[in-house]
Structures are given as structure tokens and as C-alpha cells.
Design an enzyme around this catalytic site. Sequence first.
Site, PDB file in Angstrom:
ATOM      1  CB  SER A  66     -51.131 -66.078  27.077  1.00  0.00           C
ATOM      2  OG  SER A  66     -49.810 -66.068  26.652  1.00  0.00           O
ATOM      3  CE  LYS A  69     -47.999 -64.113  28.594  1.00  0.00           C
ATOM      4  NZ  LYS A  69     -47.856 -64.258  27.161  1.00  0.00           N
ATOM      5  CE1 TYR A 194     -45.124 -66.200  31.508  1.00  0.00           C
ATOM      6  CE2 TYR A 194     -43.874 -67.953  30.460  1.00  0.00           C
ATOM      7  CZ  TYR A 194     -44.803 -66.933  30.381  1.00  0.00           C
ATOM      8  OH  TYR A 194     -45.407 -66.650  29.178  1.00  0.00           O
ATOM      9  CE1 TYR A 246     -51.097 -64.344  23.185  1.00  0.00           C
ATOM     10  CE2 TYR A 246     -52.268 -65.467  21.438  1.00  0.00           C
ATOM     11  CZ  TYR A 246     -51.765 -65.455  22.712  1.00  0.00           C
ATOM     12  OH  TYR A 246     -51.922 -66.545  23.503  1.00  0.00           O
ATOM     13  CB  VAL A 264     -50.326 -71.260  22.984  1.00  0.00           C
ATOM     14  CG1 VAL A 264     -49.850 -70.049  22.232  1.00  0.00           C
ATOM     15  CG2 VAL A 264     -49.513 -71.529  24.229  1.00  0.00           C
TER      16      VAL A 264
HETATM   17  N1  GLN Z   1     -46.509 -70.439  28.240  1.00  0.00           N
HETATM   18  C1  GLN Z   1     -46.609 -69.848  26.948  1.00  0.00           C
HETATM   19  C2  GLN Z   1     -45.311 -69.173  26.546  1.00  0.00           C
HETATM   20  O1  GLN Z   1     -44.723 -68.496  27.313  1.00  0.00           O
HETATM   21  C3  GLN Z   1     -47.745 -68.883  26.912  1.00  0.00           C
HETATM   22  C4  GLN Z   1     -47.868 -68.209  25.576  1.00  0.00           C
HETATM   23  C5  GLN Z   1     -49.275 -68.037  25.116  1.00  0.00           C
HETATM   24  O2  GLN Z   1     -50.235 -68.636  25.616  1.00  0.00           O
HETATM   25  N2  GLN Z   1     -49.394 -67.247  24.104  1.00  0.00           N
HETATM   26  O3  GLN Z   1     -44.864 -69.309  25.438  1.00  0.00           O
END
Ligand code: GLN
Length: 310
Positions: A66, A69, A194, A246, A264
Amino acid sequence: MSICQDKEAIDVMVEEAKSYTQYGKVADYIPALKVADPDMLSLAIYENDETCVTAGNTEETFTLQSISKVITLALALMDRGEEEVFSRVGMEPTGDPFNSIIKLETHSPSKPLNPMINAGALAVTSMIYGSSIDEKLGRLLTFIHEITGNSSIRYDDTVARSEYETANLNRSLCYYMKQHNVIDDNVEHLLELYTKQCAIEVSCKDLAKIGYVIANEGKHVQSQRPIIPLHIARILKTFMVTCGMYNASGEFAIRVGIPAKSGVSGGIMASVPYGVGIGIYGPALDDKGNSMAGMKLLESLSQRFDLSIF
Ligand code: GLN
């Protein structure tokens, strides 16, 4: 005393925070992430004049997940401008888990609430310019090479495939958004891009440099040359504060008070305006998907060096 001169204290903080790895769990919903060593904790810090403090095994690489992002948001804003990007994705925190679909259904219009949740990030990724997946990914990698000064950064194909093959929740977010005209891409193509973006592999040092550039008004670590326009660097930091951790972003703002983004894989990138970039890797996660020991370490660093922006 500057952070970089206090290496001894930092080593102690890393050792103390490490004991929290035992309370976390590595992510397993992306099968390839299961192999990470849960006991790991490493840190890199860039402060003002490119000085770097490191602790733990900073050679270890991990995937952005994430954290990507933030970078895709920068690129999409540079490509399309604020008006277009924010016509398709909102600016408000959700209070829900990062992969939740609920607000897409209960909010009208049905656009994702912010670019730091999966739905919003998928919509942002769909706005990166390029005529093919390769071209879009190539532009993203070139942008990351420029920010970090590390042109060897690539994506990890095993992690990307592992996520692509199991990303049914993200698929459903895409189809929902396609139905409501938030995106009009081929869903499988968007997911391929993605999942490759999320699988871009970095070290703590790379993360610290990206964090530094965002902290430093978008200017490069060594040359101070602008890479990200100032107004976009500000938008990134603001989202990192309001939505970067988050649905733990509020508590994190109180306990740590530094713009940060987690992933994650266990990475956290933090940007202390105007002169500190921090990269952390600790794959044992708490129940919200944030690095357990990484959060503790940032809390100690913030207290010791008075880093809260509030
Ligand atoms: N690639 C992960 C997903 O889309 C990224 C989520 C994350 O790092 N929180 O679930």
C-alpha cells in the site's frame, strides 16, 4: 541533537521495539508474503543533508504494497491534475479496513472515499498515463528511480502473480466501480498493473529517501531539484496523516503525529516536514495491517526527537 547524531539511542529503540514483533503476524492473504521473517525489524533515516542512520538488516528488500498508493497518487496528480483525479476519488478518511467495499455501496455518488484505501488506489492507478500496462508501469518505475536515485528497483514477479491470482476482493471493488463509471478499464489489465505496482521491491533506505522527498516539499535528497511539485507533496502528506495507517490513522496521529504510510508487507514510510524521511520494515502486523514493531519504533522516535507535527 539531530537524530542522525544519536545512533546509540536509535539502536536501543530498535532493540526495544523488536520485542513487539512477537505480538504480530505476517500477512497471509497474499500467499507469497507468508514467507517473511516475522522477527525482522530494520530502519533507515534521512535527515536534511543526506545523512543516513540505519539499524537492523537494511539490505533486506520487501514489496511496497500500500505504500505504492502514495507514489501512484503523485504520478496521477502530475499526469491529470487535481480536478480530474478528485472527480473520481474523494478526500475523506473511511474508518473501515483498507479493502472494505461498504462505503462504495452506502455513499452517493459511488466513488471511493480516498486514494489510500484499495478502491481509491485502484481508481488512481487507472489514471496513470500510458498506452499499455508496460508503459504505465515503466513510467511509475522511472519515477521511483528518480526519487530514490536507485535505478535497480524492479517489481517482484512472484509476489505480483501471487496477489493477482488471489485478488478477488480487489476484483470485486473494480467491477463495482466499473458499474458506477468510476473506472472504465479492462479489470484484469488494471489488476495486473496494480498488483505489479504493489510488488515493487525496495529497501528501508529507498523508503527513507522517498519519505524524505515528500517531507522536503518534493525536492531531491542530494540535488534539491524539484521532483514532485510542492502542492502535490502537501496533498500526499495530508493523506498520509488522515488515511495513511488505514483505520488506525487517528490513534497514530495522536501517539506518533508524523505523516506516514504503511503496507501489508510490513513497510512504513514516514515524512517529517521538512527534513526527515524514515523507512521501516517489520513484517509482523497488527490486526489492522500495520507493522506492530514499526509503529512502536515510530512512537519512540517521535517522543525522543519531538517529531510530532501537532
Ligand atoms: N496489495 C495489497 C492489497 O491490495 C495492498 C494492501 C495493503 O498494503 N494494505 O490488498
